[in-house]
Write a protein that holds these residues in place. Sequence first.
Motif, PDB file in Angstrom:
ATOM      1  N   GLU A  57       0.843  -1.187   0.000  1.00  0.00           N
ATOM      2  CA  GLU A  57       0.000   0.000   0.000  1.00  0.00           C
ATOM      3  C   GLU A  57       0.884   1.244   0.000  1.00  0.00           C
ATOM      4  O   GLU A  57       1.871   1.312   0.729  1.00  0.00           O
ATOM      5  CB  GLU A  57      -0.920   0.012   1.231  1.00  0.00           C
ATOM      6  CG  GLU A  57      -1.906  -1.131   1.285  1.00  0.00           C
ATOM      7  CD  GLU A  57      -2.825  -1.041   2.483  1.00  0.00           C
ATOM      8  OE1 GLU A  57      -2.698  -0.047   3.238  1.00  0.00           O
ATOM      9  OE2 GLU A  57      -3.657  -1.941   2.662  1.00  0.00           O
ATOM     10  N   GLN A  58       0.517   2.213  -0.812  1.00  0.00           N
ATOM     11  CA  GLN A  58       1.265   3.456  -0.866  1.00  0.00           C
ATOM     12  C   GLN A  58       0.348   4.598  -1.278  1.00  0.00           C
ATOM     13  O   GLN A  58      -0.750   4.379  -1.799  1.00  0.00           O
ATOM     14  CB  GLN A  58       2.440   3.350  -1.826  1.00  0.00           C
ATOM     15  CG  GLN A  58       2.070   2.965  -3.251  1.00  0.00           C
ATOM     16  CD  GLN A  58       3.288   2.846  -4.134  1.00  0.00           C
ATOM     17  OE1 GLN A  58       3.907   3.844  -4.489  1.00  0.00           O
ATOM     18  NE2 GLN A  58       3.622   1.618  -4.498  1.00  0.00           N
ATOM     19  N   THR A  59       0.810   5.804  -1.024  1.00  0.00           N
ATOM     20  CA  THR A  59       0.054   7.010  -1.367  1.00  0.00           C
ATOM     21  C   THR A  59       0.724   7.695  -2.549  1.00  0.00           C
ATOM     22  O   THR A  59       1.913   8.004  -2.500  1.00  0.00           O
ATOM     23  CB  THR A  59      -0.014   7.963  -0.169  1.00  0.00           C
ATOM     24  OG1 THR A  59      -0.646   7.315   0.929  1.00  0.00           O
ATOM     25  CG2 THR A  59      -0.792   9.217  -0.536  1.00  0.00           C
ATOM     26  N   LEU A 146      -4.646  15.341  -6.404  1.00  0.00           N
ATOM     27  CA  LEU A 146      -5.304  14.159  -5.872  1.00  0.00           C
ATOM     28  C   LEU A 146      -4.282  13.311  -5.124  1.00  0.00           C
ATOM     29  O   LEU A 146      -3.166  13.095  -5.602  1.00  0.00           O
ATOM     30  CB  LEU A 146      -5.939  13.326  -6.987  1.00  0.00           C
ATOM     31  CG  LEU A 146      -7.007  14.028  -7.845  1.00  0.00           C
ATOM     32  CD1 LEU A 146      -7.523  13.087  -8.917  1.00  0.00           C
ATOM     33  CD2 LEU A 146      -8.153  14.527  -6.974  1.00  0.00           C
ATOM     34  N   LEU A 147      -4.675  12.831  -3.947  1.00  0.00           N
ATOM     35  CA  LEU A 147      -3.847  11.921  -3.154  1.00  0.00           C
ATOM     36  C   LEU A 147      -4.521  10.559  -3.164  1.00  0.00           C
ATOM     37  O   LEU A 147      -5.633  10.400  -2.651  1.00  0.00           O
ATOM     38  CB  LEU A 147      -3.701  12.439  -1.720  1.00  0.00           C
ATOM     39  CG  LEU A 147      -3.025  13.812  -1.591  1.00  0.00           C
ATOM     40  CD1 LEU A 147      -3.105  14.314  -0.165  1.00  0.00           C
ATOM     41  CD2 LEU A 147      -1.581  13.733  -2.038  1.00  0.00           C
ATOM     42  N   LEU A 148      -3.871   9.582  -3.773  1.00  0.00           N
ATOM     43  CA  LEU A 148      -4.470   8.279  -4.024  1.00  0.00           C
ATOM     44  C   LEU A 148      -3.896   7.232  -3.082  1.00  0.00           C
ATOM     45  O   LEU A 148      -2.672   7.125  -2.931  1.00  0.00           O
ATOM     46  CB  LEU A 148      -4.223   7.849  -5.473  1.00  0.00           C
ATOM     47  CG  LEU A 148      -4.479   8.899  -6.563  1.00  0.00           C
ATOM     48  CD1 LEU A 148      -4.147   8.324  -7.923  1.00  0.00           C
ATOM     49  CD2 LEU A 148      -5.924   9.378  -6.512  1.00  0.00           C
ATOM     50  N   ASP A 149      -4.784   6.461  -2.456  1.00  0.00           N
ATOM     51  CA  ASP A 149      -4.378   5.284  -1.698  1.00  0.00           C
ATOM     52  C   ASP A 149      -4.508   4.074  -2.621  1.00  0.00           C
ATOM     53  O   ASP A 149      -5.628   3.670  -2.969  1.00  0.00           O
ATOM     54  CB  ASP A 149      -5.269   5.095  -0.462  1.00  0.00           C
ATOM     55  CG  ASP A 149      -5.036   6.190   0.566  1.00  0.00           C
ATOM     56  OD1 ASP A 149      -4.011   6.875   0.465  1.00  0.00           O
ATOM     57  OD2 ASP A 149      -5.901   6.351   1.453  1.00  0.00           O
ATOM     58  N   VAL A 150      -3.364   3.518  -3.020  1.00  0.00           N
ATOM     59  CA  VAL A 150      -3.366   2.444  -4.003  1.00  0.00           C
ATOM     60  C   VAL A 150      -2.647   1.233  -3.437  1.00  0.00           C
ATOM     61  O   VAL A 150      -1.806   1.331  -2.532  1.00  0.00           O
ATOM     62  CB  VAL A 150      -2.705   2.884  -5.322  1.00  0.00           C
ATOM     63  CG1 VAL A 150      -3.463   4.050  -5.954  1.00  0.00           C
ATOM     64  CG2 VAL A 150      -1.249   3.269  -5.095  1.00  0.00           C
ATOM     65  N   VAL A 151      -2.993   0.081  -3.978  1.00  0.00           N
ATOM     66  CA  VAL A 151      -2.309  -1.175  -3.681  1.00  0.00           C
ATOM     67  C   VAL A 151      -1.638  -1.635  -4.962  1.00  0.00           C
ATOM     68  O   VAL A 151      -2.307  -1.855  -5.972  1.00  0.00           O
ATOM     69  CB  VAL A 151      -3.292  -2.246  -3.161  1.00  0.00           C
ATOM     70  CG1 VAL A 151      -2.569  -3.564  -2.945  1.00  0.00           C
ATOM     71  CG2 VAL A 151      -3.949  -1.785  -1.873  1.00  0.00           C
TER      72      VAL A 151
END
Length: 385
Positions: A57-59, A146-151
């Motif tokens: 997980e990262q931003t 935009l700040l995205l929380d992605v896997v």
Amino acid sequence: MDAMAGRKPAVVWALNISVVLLVALWLFPTLGLFISSFRTGDQITASGWWSALFPSEQTMQIRVADPDTNRIDLGNGRFMVEGNIFEDEDFRGELNAWGTSSRRLGEFEPGTTADLGDGETLTLEADGTYVWEGDDDQISGRAQRLLLDVVTPPDFTLENYNFVLFDEDNSQGMAKAFLNTLTVVIPATIIPILIAAFAAYALAWMDFPGRAILIAVIVGLLVVPLQLALIPLLSLHNAIGIGKGYLGVWLAHTGFGLPLAIYLLRNYMVGLPRDIIENAKVDGATDFQIFTKIILPLSFPALASFAIFQFLWTWNDLLVALVFLIDSSGQTTVMTKQIVELLGTRGGDWEILATSAFVSIAVPLAVFFAMQKYLVRGLLAGSVK
């Protein structure tokens, strides 16, 4: 006796556990460095090397398209910008949540229309498509962040090695540092072995006045810190015209390595069978013939063990190289110095630092594993009669 016999298993267990711990202390950092050299900077920042085989997980921080050149007039004073935030990104992963403020990360789910205030809205889908609507003042100027929380799935790349070894912006420095290091290491390993082998034979098998004193002096030199000799030795080099250069660093490494070399080789040669040498002398062999045709072939384990130590020491050395070799021109920079420079200029590029560091230890590792079977035999020589 029974008490001693009862304590023996505990001692064996303690010894085995100690060995395992020492191996782990050496193995895990090396393994982590190796794995990190194949990861991207974002992955290294987001998760540890031990999780490299699992999704991380990262931003991510991305801006939508420039509204001044991409907005569409909807009429009635309303404007819209639409597109895909991943179209210019090599993104492979899954969007879990997103937000517009670092204080409220993951505020919105994919597909949710966010109310940004005063009629300004933004909708972001899971596939990266977005619609940003507002009036003339809102849909203008700087693009919305935009700040995205992605896997992201596990991803390994060879781009780090391509940059370190072959990229025109960096390869010249690393390649030259690699050749400079070999230029230092090979003579600095061979010269002390040649000198120490002759000295060790003389101290082991030749009788002359003061031999015991010389042996005691050599043992005493083993505990003398090399830092005490750096400045006087450099002053001597400058006085005799050597200055900074390869000859000076070869002589410095030779002087610092000779006590250990003589000590190891002498202990090994003393343990060789006396009958072989006495029979050779009866047959008329000279000391030089005995040394070259009998002692040297039999002493190969001790020679190899010291060669490993000296090679690793000179390859990983920075202090002696800085004092006796490296100058302001940068033409004599070695690998350790090059990595220090990378640390200064690319302090945040952990992937480049990890790759450079692993490249620098690859050759010592190869040398160690190729000759490690001789290491223990050489170190234990003379310890048991």
